[in-house]
Motif scaffolding. Sequence first.
Motif, PDB file in Angstrom:
ATOM      1  N   TRP A  46       0.838  -1.205   0.000  1.00  0.00           N
ATOM      2  CA  TRP A  46       0.000   0.000   0.000  1.00  0.00           C
ATOM      3  C   TRP A  46       0.874   1.255   0.000  1.00  0.00           C
ATOM      4  O   TRP A  46       0.591   2.218  -0.703  1.00  0.00           O
ATOM      5  CB  TRP A  46      -0.942  -0.016   1.198  1.00  0.00           C
ATOM      6  N   GLU A  47       1.964   1.241   0.784  1.00  0.00           N
ATOM      7  CA  GLU A  47       2.900   2.371   0.804  1.00  0.00           C
ATOM      8  C   GLU A  47       3.496   2.602  -0.583  1.00  0.00           C
ATOM      9  O   GLU A  47       3.572   3.738  -1.055  1.00  0.00           O
ATOM     10  CB  GLU A  47       4.056   2.091   1.774  1.00  0.00           C
ATOM     11  N   ILE A  48       3.920   1.515  -1.220  1.00  0.00           N
ATOM     12  CA  ILE A  48       4.514   1.611  -2.558  1.00  0.00           C
ATOM     13  C   ILE A  48       3.492   2.183  -3.533  1.00  0.00           C
ATOM     14  O   ILE A  48       3.800   3.060  -4.345  1.00  0.00           O
ATOM     15  CB  ILE A  48       5.020   0.231  -3.028  1.00  0.00           C
ATOM     16  N   ARG A  49       2.268   1.706  -3.451  1.00  0.00           N
ATOM     17  CA  ARG A  49       1.202   2.186  -4.340  1.00  0.00           C
ATOM     18  C   ARG A  49       0.960   3.680  -4.134  1.00  0.00           C
ATOM     19  O   ARG A  49       0.840   4.441  -5.101  1.00  0.00           O
ATOM     20  CB  ARG A  49      -0.085   1.401  -4.060  1.00  0.00           C
ATOM     21  N   GLN A  50       0.895   4.111  -2.877  1.00  0.00           N
ATOM     22  CA  GLN A  50       0.643   5.525  -2.590  1.00  0.00           C
ATOM     23  C   GLN A  50       1.778   6.400  -3.107  1.00  0.00           C
ATOM     24  O   GLN A  50       1.544   7.480  -3.651  1.00  0.00           O
ATOM     25  CB  GLN A  50       0.438   5.745  -1.076  1.00  0.00           C
TER      26      GLN A  50
END
Length: 95
Positions: A46-50
């Motif tokens: 999720w961090e990478i996506r954001q």
Amino acid sequence: MSKEEQLLEYWRELSPEAQEQVLQLAQSLKPQPEFVPQTPLGKKLWEIRQRAIKGGMKLLTMIHAGAWKLRNESIKKLNELIDSCHLCRRGNATR
């Protein structure tokens, strides 16, 4: 007249099909709860996506994802067909 009263007045004049479309539109406009990943891997992804989104990366829509799936399935079938043709040629060469 309040906006709510105006909306109800317009609503009453709509056909049942149009009322259904208005309901679908209203549902699509309703704020969605923020996604909260449940696992450590999910949190990292999720961090990478954001970060990717903030960096300007465009995400695939369902249409794009479907097109990629169809493309990959087509390539797989084409490769299977090519392989079967090679097998046929090899089989004919030994006769």
